[in-house]
Design an enzyme around this catalytic site. Structure first.
Site, PDB file in Angstrom:
ATOM      1  CB  ILE A  23      69.274 -76.894 -39.828  1.00 41.14           C
ATOM      2  CG1 ILE A  23      68.533 -76.048 -38.788  1.00 41.14           C
ATOM      3  CG2 ILE A  23      70.470 -76.120 -40.390  1.00 41.14           C
ATOM      4  CD1 ILE A  23      69.391 -75.665 -37.589  1.00 41.14           C
ATOM      5  CE1 TYR A  66      71.259 -79.306 -28.710  1.00 37.33           C
ATOM      6  CE2 TYR A  66      70.776 -77.138 -27.786  1.00 37.33           C
ATOM      7  CZ  TYR A  66      71.078 -77.938 -28.871  1.00 37.33           C
ATOM      8  OH  TYR A  66      71.188 -77.388 -30.116  1.00 37.33           O
TER       9      TYR A  66
END
Length: 270
Positions: free
Chosen positions: A12, A142
């Site tokens: 990203i 996460y």
């Protein structure tokens, strides 16, 4: 405007750098990345790349020296299975690394921070479509570290007046994803099919995802630079696609039926 992009050599991050180079040419941009999963060649030649970990004790001095006005924080451990296998590593990178960045930003006059969170914070919530006011109930470490990080961003705004923007990404896909191994399901399927291997689906394939293109995510991150105050925003398409529908799309592109193996659902998967 002087912008620091942490994790800017990654999937990203590299697209964020391209967006900044294209539409924010007046800004000075520096990329910070430890190159664990990022690649030096992904960083535009015009940008300075500093090889450093966000947990480094040298980070505050680095920010003090450079006087950044804005930070886009993307550096993180991003894999759900890794977070379950090694929660200490996950927390160290995603929480302690984040706090190191926030503290350095607070002490060096940074005006605004933009953070890459995840739809993983929602967990197995069936109130679709999910909106930002839903209570985070993550089902993986996460997702938990992302939810904790969001609260740090809120408090750094409330206590110290930093402009902090949190963007919760749906399932991001696009060029350069998973080039160093694991990645999103689209890149995993594409790599397997390109190698003539069967693809594996954990569950019955009826589970849906919201697949959002990485260049749209990059634009959203850059727009966050001008946001004032604190805010949490979903970045997604609002459209559901099941894994079985995704496989049908690959079949249409390949003009042949892919070999598919269905296995038991994995712990932590939404």
């Amino acid at each position: 405007m002087k912008i620091l992009v942490t994790g800017g050599a990654g999937f990203i991050g590299s697209h964020v750098c391209e967006e900044l180079a294209k539409n924010y040419s007046a800004a000075e941009v520096v990329v910070l990345d430890n190159l664990t999963s990022g690649r030096r060649e992904y960083v535009p030649a015009a940008f300075r790349l500093v090889e450093m970990d966000v947990r480094s004790k040298e980070l505050p001095a680095f920010l003090q020296e450079n006087k950044f006005t804005h930070i886009i924080h993307l550096a993180a451990q991003t894999l759900v299975p890794t977070s379950l296998k090694d929660p200490l590593l996950d927390a160290d990178l995603n929480v302690m690394g984040l706090v190191n960045v926030l503290e350095a930003a607070r002490k060096t006059g940074v005006q605004s921070l933009v953070f890459s969170s995840s739809a993983a914070v929602y967990g197995n919530n069936n109130n679709l479509p999910l909106v930002e006011t839903e209570k985070p109930v993550p089902t993986s470490f996460y997702g938990l570290t992302k939810a904790v990080a969001e609260e740090y961003f809120r408090l750094y705004h409330d206590l110290y007046g930093l402009n902090t923007t949190v963007l919760r990404f749906a399932n991001v896909y696009g060029e350069r994803q998973g080039m160093t191994g694991e990645g999103g399901v689209i890149s995993i399927f594409a790599r397997a099919l390109a190698q003539g291997k069967k693809i594996t689906v954990f569950g019955d394939g009826k589970q849906t995802r919201d697949f959002v293109y990485v260049k749209d995510v990059a634009k959203a991150l850059c727009l966050g630079l001008s946001h004032q105050g604190f805010g949490i925003f979903n970045v997604s398409t609002g459209a559901e696609t099941s894994l079985n529908e995704l496989i049908a799309t690959f079949q249409k592109v390949l003009q042949k039926e892919p070999a598919v193996e269905y296995k038991a659902t994995r712990t932590g998967d939404i």
